[in-house]
Design an enzyme around this catalytic site. Structure first.
Site, PDB file in Angstrom:
ATOM      1  N   TYR A 154       0.828  -1.203   0.000  1.00 43.74           N
ATOM      2  CA  TYR A 154       0.000   0.000   0.000  1.00 43.74           C
ATOM      3  C   TYR A 154       0.866   1.259   0.000  1.00 43.74           C
ATOM      4  O   TYR A 154       2.040   1.214   0.325  1.00 43.74           O
ATOM      5  CB  TYR A 154      -0.946  -0.017   1.206  1.00 43.74           C
ATOM      6  N   THR A 226      -7.066   0.681  17.829  1.00 43.71           N
ATOM      7  CA  THR A 226      -7.851   0.866  19.050  1.00 43.71           C
ATOM      8  C   THR A 226      -8.561   2.213  19.081  1.00 43.71           C
ATOM      9  O   THR A 226      -9.206   2.549  20.067  1.00 43.71           O
ATOM     10  CB  THR A 226      -6.955   0.730  20.304  1.00 43.71           C
TER      11      THR A 226
END
Length: 334
Positions: A154, A226
Site C-alpha cells: 500500500y 484501538t
C-alpha cells in the site's frame, strides 16, 4: 421568500460540510461519544461496534500458544522527526512524511515490511489504570503504541488501514520507575508545550529503535486499531517488558487537557478503550517455557507438536507473574 429559502439552504450546506469535516473531533473516551458509541457516530466506523477481531484485548497467560517460527523484530536504526500533537483525545506523534530516511519494521510475525507512521500515548490519571492491553487483567499506568503501514502493498496509512495486513501495532507497556528511557525524554520534555487541544511541538532526531525495551520476547495476535474506525487490519506485537518513565514525567503528561487554553475541559488522561472479546483468536508468543527449565504438561499448547491452533489450559505453574523493577519482565514463569 426565495431569499429566505436560499439562506436556509446555505446554512444547511455549511452545517453538513462542518459535520463531514469534523468526525475526528466528535469522539471521546467517555459519555455518549465514548467507545460504546463510536460505531454510531460515523457509519464508516461500524466495526467499532460490530467487529469480532477488535483491540485491545486481555492476554490470558494460560491460553498463550508458543510458536517456534516467530522471528525477532527488526527496526531500522534511522532517527525520525515529526510533530507531537494534543488532538483532544490523545497525545500523538506523527512522523514527517517527506523525511529522507523512514523507519521500516519487519520480522516477528510480519510477512511484509511496514513503515513507521505514528505513536499514540494512552495513560491513566492514577497509577492503577492507563494501558489499553491488559495482561491477566493487570493494567499498567500507560501504553505507548507505535503504528506502521504495509509499504510493500500500500501507498500510505490511509489506504493500508482499510486493507488486509495493512497495519502493524507495536505495544510498549509503560511503568513508573527505573531505569528511565533517556531517548523517550525527547518526547516527555515537550509535554508542557502540548498541554491544550490543537497545540503541537516539533520533535527532531528521535531514535525510534531506542524506545523499545531490551528484549526480543513478545506476544502477537490479529486485531484492530484501538481508535476509530477500529479497522480489523492490524497485527499486534506486545513486547514482554515495559519501558519506564519517572514520576515527574507522568505528572507532566497528566496535566494535558482535552480542551483549548480558553476552555480546558477535562484532563486528557484515561484515554483507553475497554478490552474487547477475543472471539477464539489465538495469542502467540516466542517465549519458550520448555527451554527455561520449567516442566511442561502434555496439555501445554506447543506448535512443535501441534501444527494447528489450540486453546488448552496451562497448569498454574506456567502462569505469568509481574516482576519487580529490577526484573522488568512482564511475563515470566514462576
Amino acid at each position: 421568500m426565495l431569499q429566505c429559502s436560499l439562506f436556509v439552504l446555505t446554512l444547511l450546506c455549511i452545517s453538513v460540510k462542518d459535520i463531514t469535516g469534523s468526525w475526528e473531533e466528535w469522539w471521546t473516551y467517555d459519555g455518549i461519544s465514548g467507545p460504546g458509541f463510536w460505531g454510531l457516530i460515523n457509519p464508516q466506523w461500524s466495526m467499532c461496534n460490530k467487529g469480532r477481531r477488535q483491540s485491545p484485548v486481555n492476554v490470558e497467560p494460560e491460553k498463550l500458544l508458543f510458536d517456534p517460527w516467530l522471528r525477532d523484530i527488526q527496526f531500522d536504526k534511522h532517527k525520525v522527526s515529526g510533530i507531537l500533537q494534543n488532538t483532544g483525545q490523545s497525545l500523538v506523534f506523527r512522523v514527517d512524511k517527506d523525511s529522507k530516511h523512514q523507519v521500516n519494521i519487519s520480522g516477528g510475525p510480519l510477512s511484509y515490511r511496514y513503515q513507521f507512521e505514528e505513536i499514540y500515548f494512552h495513560y491513566g490519571l492514577e497509577d492503577h489504570r492507563g494501558s489499553e492491553h491488559q495482561i491477566d487483567h493487570h493494567t499498567f499506568p500507560g501504553e505507548i503504541q507505535l503504528y506502521g503501514f504495509n509499504k510493500e502493498l500500500y501507498h500510505n496509512m490511509s489506504e493500508a488501514q482499510h486493507k488486509s495486513q495493512g497495519v502493524v501495532g507495536i505495544s510498549l507497556m509503560v511503568q513508573i520507575g527505573e531505569p528511565i528511557n533517556k531517548d523517550l525524554r525527547l518526547i516527555t520534555s515537550a509535554f508542557n508545550n502540548v498541554r491544550f487541544r490543537g497545540s503541537s511541538f516539533p520533535i527532531k532526531h528521535l531514535p525510534l529503535s531506542s524506545l523499545l525495551p531490551d528484549t526480543q520476547q513478545y506476544l502477537t495476535y490479529e486485531g484492530s486499531t484501538t481508535h476509530p474506525g477500529c479497522w480489523e487490519t492490524a497485527v499486534w506485537i506486545i513486547f514482554n517488558k515495559p519501558i519506564y518513565i519517572s514520576k515527574q514525567e507522568m505528572y507532566a503528561i497528566r496535566r494535558l487537557m482535552q480542551g483549548s487554553q480558553i476552555s480546558p475541559k477535562a484532563p486528557l488522561g484515561n484515554n483507553a478503550r475497554p478490552v474487547q472479546p477475543l472471539h477464539h483468536r489465538t495469542v502467540r508468543t516466542n517465549i519458550n517455557f520448555n527451554r527455561q527449565g520449567v516442566p511442561v504438561s502434555s496439555n501445554c499448547p506447543d506448535m512443535y507438536r501441534n501444527m494447528h491452533y489450540t486453546a488448552t489450559q496451562w497448569p498454574r505453574e506456567h502462569s505469568m507473574r509481574y516482576r519487580s523493577a529490577e526484573d522488568m519482565s512482564m511475563l515470566q514463569p514462576n
